[in-house]
Design a protein around this motif. Structure first.
Motif, short mmCIF file in Angstrom:
data_model
loop_
_atom_site.label_atom_id
_atom_site.label_comp_id
_atom_site.label_asym_id
_atom_site.label_seq_id
_atom_site.Cartn_x
_atom_site.Cartn_y
_atom_site.Cartn_z
N ASN A 25 -4.73 13.24 16.20
CA ASN A 25 -3.56 13.54 15.35
C ASN A 25 -2.62 14.55 15.98
O ASN A 25 -1.45 14.66 15.58
CB ASN A 25 -4.01 14.02 13.98
CG ASN A 25 -4.54 12.88 13.11
OD1 ASN A 25 -4.42 11.71 13.47
ND2 ASN A 25 -5.13 13.22 11.97
N ARG A 65 7.37 17.32 6.07
CA ARG A 65 6.24 16.60 5.48
C ARG A 65 6.42 15.09 5.63
O ARG A 65 5.48 14.36 5.98
CB ARG A 65 6.08 16.97 4.01
CG ARG A 65 5.47 18.36 3.75
CD ARG A 65 5.50 18.68 2.27
NE ARG A 65 4.73 19.88 1.95
CZ ARG A 65 3.47 19.90 1.54
NH1 ARG A 65 2.82 18.74 1.44
NH2 ARG A 65 2.85 21.01 1.26
N GLU A 66 7.62 14.61 5.35
CA GLU A 66 7.91 13.18 5.47
C GLU A 66 7.79 12.72 6.92
O GLU A 66 7.31 11.61 7.19
CB GLU A 66 9.31 12.88 4.95
CG GLU A 66 9.70 11.41 5.01
CD GLU A 66 11.14 11.17 4.58
OE1 GLU A 66 11.71 10.12 4.97
OE2 GLU A 66 11.73 12.03 3.88
N GLY A 68 5.78 13.79 9.15
CA GLY A 68 4.37 13.65 9.51
C GLY A 68 3.96 14.49 10.70
O GLY A 68 2.92 14.22 11.33
N THR A 70 2.33 17.31 12.96
CA THR A 70 1.02 17.95 12.82
C THR A 70 1.04 19.32 13.49
O THR A 70 1.54 20.29 12.93
CB THR A 70 -0.08 17.06 13.42
OG1 THR A 70 0.27 16.72 14.78
CG2 THR A 70 -0.24 15.78 12.62
N ALA A 390 8.24 9.05 12.14
CA ALA A 390 7.62 9.08 10.82
C ALA A 390 6.76 7.85 10.57
O ALA A 390 5.64 7.95 10.04
CB ALA A 390 8.69 9.21 9.74
N ALA A 393 3.63 7.87 12.89
CA ALA A 393 2.66 8.85 12.39
C ALA A 393 1.95 8.33 11.15
O ALA A 393 0.72 8.48 11.01
CB ALA A 393 3.36 10.17 12.10
N GLU A 394 2.68 7.69 10.26
CA GLU A 394 2.09 7.18 9.02
C GLU A 394 1.00 6.15 9.30
O GLU A 394 -0.07 6.18 8.71
CB GLU A 394 3.17 6.56 8.14
CG GLU A 394 2.65 5.94 6.86
CD GLU A 394 3.71 5.22 6.05
OE1 GLU A 394 3.36 4.67 4.99
OE2 GLU A 394 4.88 5.19 6.49
N LYS A 397 -2.01 7.67 12.58
CA LYS A 397 -2.90 8.81 12.42
C LYS A 397 -4.29 8.35 11.99
O LYS A 397 -4.43 7.52 11.09
CB LYS A 397 -2.35 9.78 11.36
CG LYS A 397 -1.29 10.72 11.86
CD LYS A 397 -0.86 11.64 10.72
CE LYS A 397 0.28 12.55 11.13
NZ LYS A 397 0.76 13.35 9.98
#
Length: 516
Positions: A25, A65-66, A68, A70, A390, A393-394, A397
């Motif tokens: 991640n 946050r949206e 993603g 880390t 985004a 990552a969604e 991960k």
């Protein structure tokens, strides 16, 4: 592979039995440097309509946050090579203002380590990747920072942290040992021999205090550095057993041709260079490991990567002995559709090398060559590059990269020679679903893309999202924040009986497909 493809067709075979590696991640990390408006009026703006009690912009937190993101690398970057961490702790009214020589600016130190830790917690508990200054400082200062950050209490520095409002230690696990020390532009630039000796000393000292740290030693700041290769060999030889990562940095932009136009063909193939960079550094790691007869593993931290128009006007530093502005507008590139497609291709390349690249940091997070832009006392919005990050990552991960078996036509580039028109990777999600990320690098031709799914994957649905626009230079701006967005690609189809999917890829496009 042995399959034949026509000029405008490409095929990906996804075999569940052949894995590259689990997705770490940390591949979806980013970077916050005290540079331009990344911090001030970026993530931190007291008085902004959305600012909370700590001065953090809530609209930016929501977008982070949206996105993603880390692991967040902090506080630099070139800035860090002249930074005194003590300046950024304690009562804000007593913190000194300093000249930042890296970006010819004034640093107020209103935002520092405590603020960063608190901000990361509000973003959802993102991991802090702290950098130690090995430009103007060395072993003692690194040890002081580590003691301040990670020792629970009972010592002068740990008690100072507690007095400054953080009763519990920050427990920072990942540390950069300097930044781009191979670069003549770096404050405290060193030879490979001198830097390797210093980094080995700092690493050994830090491990005496906290043996389980994960340490990143500086590799070359570019694949094109004259010292590339020799630098890696020398530094790894001195530090191999004491570090966990060696860094790579790479930025891409379309070069100007003699006729004044941009070399878009080579630019769209930037992932080819990134892939070569990774392979070359991996070879240096393997050679050092063999030479030392070591059982220790060192991985790659690609902790700076992006599209960056380094020679254009937004990247020019302030000048003049009396001109040291606070948080000037620097490196505020506005990204086009073509930039976002290249960006998505670079993400595919990182995933394809997940066995060697265990961490990566998109440089940077807000305003400075960033996926998120803000206006002081105004809105925050998504750049075109926000979307590939985004969505990848969604879906990726916690997943596992499957070995790509890709057949594609090729095209000729001035910089890299013959390159594949299509680049793609497949990831098996933690929930058993499969996602495929793909770019069409062709400037003028659609690609009919076929995907042969793994045996036994009984996919019932496919969703496809594509980033494309007929205007390759279309951008999202303050006045038109949603000019470029993802669109559903209704050409995607799935034959459940044969386990085969098809989608049409527009020219210069990035697409994500998800099979559920």
């Amino acid at each position: 592979m042995a399959q034949e493809v026509t000029a405008n067709k490409a095929r990906l075979v996804v075999d569940d039995a052949f894995e590259v590696a689990p997705v770490n991640n940390r591949l979806f990390g980013s970077f916050v440097e005290h540079l331009g408006r990344c911090v001030y009026t970026g993530i931190y703006e007291p008085g902004h309509p959305t600012a909370d009690e700590d001065g953090f912009r809530q609209d930016v937190i929501d977008l982070v946050r949206e996105l993603g993101a880390t692991t967040i690398r902090y506080p630099g970057g070139n800035f860090m090579s002249g930074y005194r961490w003590e300046d950024g702790v304690g009562p804000k009214g007593q913190r000194p203002r300093r000249l930042d020589l890296a970006w010819h600016s004034t640093e107020t130190n209103e935002f520092g380590l405590h603020e960063m830790v608190k901000w990361l917690d509000k973003c959802g508990g993102n991991e802090l990747m702290e950098a130690a200054n090995l430009g103007t400082r060395g072993l003692q200062e690194a040890l002081d920072l580590l003691e301040y950050s990670n020792i629970p209490g009972g010592t002068a520095l740990s008690e100072q942290r507690r007095a400054n409002g953080a009763d519990k230690p920050f427990d920072i696990r990942m540390w950069c040992l300097g930044n781009e020390m191979d670069g003549p532009w770096q404050i405290g630039h060193k030879s490979a021999e001198d830097y390797g000796t210093l980094a080995a000393s700092v690493a050994a000292g830090m491990r005496m205090m906290d043996p389980d740290l994960e340490l990143v030693v500086c590799g070359s700041s570019s694949h094109e550095m004259d010292t590339f290769g020799r630098w890696e060999e020398t530094v790894l030889e001195k530090t191999y057993e004491a570090v966990n990562f060696i860094s790579c940095h790479a930025y891409y932009f379309p070069a100007l041709k003699e006729d004044g136009t941009r070399d878009m063909g080579s630019f769209l193939a930037s992932g080819v260079d990134m892939d070569g960079f990774i392979n070359d550094v991996a070879a240096a790691i393997d050679a050092t490991k063999a030479r030392l007869k070591s059982k220790h593993e060192v991985y790659i931290s690609f902790d700076e990567w992006n599209v960056w128009y380094q020679h254009d006007e937004p990247s020019r530093n302030p000048e003049g002995i009396g001109n040291w502005p606070v948080a000037p507008r620097l490196l505020e590139d506005l990204y086009s559709v073509a930039d976002a497609v290249v960006f998505g291709d670079l993400m595919i390349t990182l995933l394809k090398n997940a066995d060697r690249v265990h961490a990566a940091s998109l440089a940077q997070l807000v305003n400075v060559i960033a996926p998120i832009m803000t206006e002081p006392n105004g809105p925050a919005w998504r750049q075109t590059t926000f979307y590939p990050f985004a969505v990848t990552a969604e879906y990726a991960k916690g997943g596992t990269v499957l070995e790509p078996k890709l057949a594609s036509g090729t095209y000729d580039t001035a910089k890299y020679g013959e390159v594949p028109v299509v680049n793609s990777v497949a990831v098996r999600g933690a929930d058993g679903t499969v996602s495929v990320f793909v770019v069409n690098r062709s400037l003028d031709a659609e690609q009919d893309f076929e995907i042969k799914l793994p045996e036994g994957l009984f996919a019932k649905t496919v969703t496809a999202q594509t980033l494309h626009d007929d205007d390759l230079l279309a951008k999202n701006t303050l006045d038109n924040q949603n000019r470029v967005v993802l669109h559903d690609n209704d050409t995607a189809s799935l034959d459940g009986e044969t386990g085969t999917a098809h989608v049409v890829l527009p020219p210069v496009s990035w697409t994500a497909l998800h099979f559920a």
